[in-house]
Design a protein around this motif. Structure first.
Motif, PDB file in Angstrom:
ATOM      1  N   ASP A  47       0.362  -1.286  -0.481  1.00  0.00           N
ATOM      2  CA  ASP A  47      -0.111  -0.504  -0.032  1.00  0.00           C
ATOM      3  C   ASP A  47       0.968   0.969   0.440  1.00  0.00           C
ATOM      4  N   LYS A  48       1.831   1.551   1.003  1.00  0.00           N
ATOM      5  CA  LYS A  48       2.717   2.685   1.164  1.00  0.00           C
ATOM      6  C   LYS A  48       3.397   2.893  -0.377  1.00  0.00           C
ATOM      7  N   ALA A  49       3.894   1.133  -1.357  1.00  0.00           N
ATOM      8  CA  ALA A  49       4.668   1.724  -2.292  1.00  0.00           C
ATOM      9  C   ALA A  49       3.853   2.294  -3.414  1.00  0.00           C
ATOM     10  N   THR A  50       2.182   1.513  -3.253  1.00  0.00           N
ATOM     11  CA  THR A  50       1.696   1.907  -4.651  1.00  0.00           C
ATOM     12  C   THR A  50       0.948   3.316  -4.228  1.00  0.00           C
ATOM     13  N   GLN A  51       1.375   3.808  -3.507  1.00  0.00           N
ATOM     14  CA  GLN A  51       0.986   5.528  -2.440  1.00  0.00           C
ATOM     15  C   GLN A  51       1.889   6.325  -2.610  1.00  0.00           C
ATOM     16  N   ALA A  52       3.608   5.864  -2.438  1.00  0.00           N
ATOM     17  CA  ALA A  52       4.584   6.078  -3.404  1.00  0.00           C
ATOM     18  C   ALA A  52       4.338   6.411  -5.015  1.00  0.00           C
ATOM     19  N   ALA A  53       4.025   6.040  -5.649  1.00  0.00           N
ATOM     20  CA  ALA A  53       4.361   5.176  -6.970  1.00  0.00           C
ATOM     21  C   ALA A  53       3.577   6.328  -7.014  1.00  0.00           C
ATOM     22  N   ALA A  54       1.748   6.551  -6.990  1.00  0.00           N
ATOM     23  CA  ALA A  54       0.821   7.952  -6.798  1.00  0.00           C
ATOM     24  C   ALA A  54       1.034   8.489  -6.904  1.00  0.00           C
ATOM     25  N   ALA A  56       4.288  10.014  -7.511  1.00  0.00           N
ATOM     26  CA  ALA A  56       5.712  10.060  -8.371  1.00  0.00           C
ATOM     27  C   ALA A  56       5.637   9.670  -9.783  1.00  0.00           C
ATOM     28  N   VAL A  57       3.733   9.463  -9.918  1.00  0.00           N
ATOM     29  CA  VAL A  57       3.123   9.622 -11.448  1.00  0.00           C
ATOM     30  C   VAL A  57       2.373  11.613 -11.343  1.00  0.00           C
ATOM     31  N   GLN A  58       1.925  11.521 -10.373  1.00  0.00           N
ATOM     32  CA  GLN A  58       1.285  13.582 -10.442  1.00  0.00           C
ATOM     33  C   GLN A  58       2.819  13.983  -9.777  1.00  0.00           C
ATOM     34  N   ASP A  59       3.811  13.728  -9.695  1.00  0.00           N
ATOM     35  CA  ASP A  59       4.649  15.033  -9.633  1.00  0.00           C
ATOM     36  C   ASP A  59       4.807  14.780 -11.285  1.00  0.00           C
ATOM     37  N   ALA A  60       5.223  13.721 -11.714  1.00  0.00           N
ATOM     38  CA  ALA A  60       5.808  13.867 -13.172  1.00  0.00           C
ATOM     39  C   ALA A  60       4.041  14.822 -13.701  1.00  0.00           C
ATOM     40  N   ALA A  61       3.049  14.549 -14.128  1.00  0.00           N
ATOM     41  CA  ALA A  61       2.679  15.177 -14.198  1.00  0.00           C
ATOM     42  C   ALA A  61       2.010  16.516 -14.198  1.00  0.00           C
ATOM     43  N   ASP A  62       2.385  16.294 -12.656  1.00  0.00           N
ATOM     44  CA  ASP A  62       3.147  18.085 -12.485  1.00  0.00           C
ATOM     45  C   ASP A  62       4.066  19.252 -12.962  1.00  0.00           C
ATOM     46  N   TYR A  63       4.814  18.596 -13.126  1.00  0.00           N
ATOM     47  CA  TYR A  63       6.354  19.104 -13.982  1.00  0.00           C
ATOM     48  C   TYR A  63       5.787  19.117 -15.525  1.00  0.00           C
ATOM     49  N   GLN A  64       5.441  18.101 -16.265  1.00  0.00           N
ATOM     50  CA  GLN A  64       4.918  18.213 -16.913  1.00  0.00           C
ATOM     51  C   GLN A  64       3.668  19.158 -17.371  1.00  0.00           C
ATOM     52  N   PRO A 107       6.286  15.967 -22.085  1.00  0.00           N
ATOM     53  CA  PRO A 107       5.900  14.583 -22.259  1.00  0.00           C
ATOM     54  C   PRO A 107       6.392  13.841 -22.072  1.00  0.00           C
ATOM     55  N   ILE A 108       7.709  13.815 -23.037  1.00  0.00           N
ATOM     56  CA  ILE A 108       8.101  12.272 -22.869  1.00  0.00           C
ATOM     57  C   ILE A 108       9.172  11.696 -21.929  1.00  0.00           C
ATOM     58  N   ALA A 109       9.669  13.120 -20.901  1.00  0.00           N
ATOM     59  CA  ALA A 109      10.218  13.141 -19.600  1.00  0.00           C
ATOM     60  C   ALA A 109       9.051  12.456 -19.002  1.00  0.00           C
ATOM     61  N   ALA A 110       7.615  12.966 -18.989  1.00  0.00           N
ATOM     62  CA  ALA A 110       6.805  12.658 -17.223  1.00  0.00           C
ATOM     63  C   ALA A 110       6.491  11.066 -18.221  1.00  0.00           C
ATOM     64  N   GLY A 111       6.164  11.080 -19.571  1.00  0.00           N
ATOM     65  CA  GLY A 111       5.800   9.834 -20.395  1.00  0.00           C
ATOM     66  C   GLY A 111       7.030   8.469 -19.698  1.00  0.00           C
ATOM     67  N   LEU A 112       7.971   8.550 -20.028  1.00  0.00           N
ATOM     68  CA  LEU A 112       9.253   7.827 -19.171  1.00  0.00           C
ATOM     69  C   LEU A 112       9.443   7.230 -17.693  1.00  0.00           C
ATOM     70  N   ALA A 113       9.193   8.346 -16.820  1.00  0.00           N
ATOM     71  CA  ALA A 113       8.919   8.977 -15.667  1.00  0.00           C
ATOM     72  C   ALA A 113       7.852   7.495 -15.092  1.00  0.00           C
ATOM     73  N   ALA A 114       6.347   7.743 -15.458  1.00  0.00           N
ATOM     74  CA  ALA A 114       5.083   7.251 -15.624  1.00  0.00           C
ATOM     75  C   ALA A 114       5.608   5.767 -15.173  1.00  0.00           C
ATOM     76  N   GLU A 115       6.287   5.374 -16.820  1.00  0.00           N
ATOM     77  CA  GLU A 115       6.430   3.520 -17.336  1.00  0.00           C
ATOM     78  C   GLU A 115       6.908   2.613 -16.741  1.00  0.00           C
ATOM     79  N   SER A 116       8.606   3.888 -15.965  1.00  0.00           N
ATOM     80  CA  SER A 116       9.285   3.344 -14.788  1.00  0.00           C
ATOM     81  C   SER A 116       8.807   3.305 -13.156  1.00  0.00           C
ATOM     82  N   VAL A 117       7.182   4.104 -13.162  1.00  0.00           N
ATOM     83  CA  VAL A 117       7.032   4.141 -11.784  1.00  0.00           C
ATOM     84  C   VAL A 117       6.063   3.104 -11.800  1.00  0.00           C
ATOM     85  N   THR A 118       5.230   2.727 -12.852  1.00  0.00           N
ATOM     86  CA  THR A 118       4.495   1.531 -13.734  1.00  0.00           C
ATOM     87  C   THR A 118       5.328   0.193 -13.129  1.00  0.00           C
TER      88      THR A 118
END
Length: 127
Positions: A47-54, A56-64, A107-118
């Motif tokens: 649960d904690k790992a998936t929260q952290a992953a979520a 990270a994806v949210q941060d990538a979207a904010d960055y983008q 968008p490429i950087a955010a997509g790569l970050a989301a892919e690695s988190v997934t």
């Protein structure tokens, strides 16, 4: 002063519940051999790992979003500088080109970050 004695039944009950919660206790008799149990500790870690992953994806979207906003602003300012000068001037052209590159890269950087988190979440042990 001596420590108060703790009833052995209470000790056993605490140890049994701890073993069960942490996943150390065996499954009950009659449970199919294919059955598995996720320990509470494992479930909490997952649960904690998936929260952290979520996050990270949210941060990538904010960055983008932030990079795209800055890029759009720079493009507008560069265009205004070119129109005000009556032609192409080098600083405005360089700023415009860099803004375009960052608009393509965000968008490429955010997509790569989301892919690695997934991939990290998918490979996380679930039990």
């Amino acid at each position: 002063m001596s420590e108060p004695a703790v009833n052995s039944q209470i000790k056993d009950a605490v140890q049994t519940s701890t073993n069960w919660a942490m996943g150390f206790a065996p499954l009950d008799a009659g449970t199919p051999s294919s059955a598995s149990r996720v320990s509470a500790g494992g479930a909490i870690a997952y649960d904690k790992a998936t929260q952290a992953a979520a996050l990270a994806v949210q941060d990538a979207a904010d960055y983008q979003r932030n990079v795209m906003s800055i890029s759009t602003t720079v493009q507008g300012k560069a265009m205004a500088m070119m129109l005000a000068s009556g032609g192409l001037n080098e600083p405005a052209l360089v700023a415009y080109a860099m803004a375009l590159v960052s608009a393509f890269a965000a968008p490429i950087a955010a997509g790569l970050a989301a892919e690695s988190v997934t991939k990290a979440v998918e490979s996380f042990p679930k039990n």
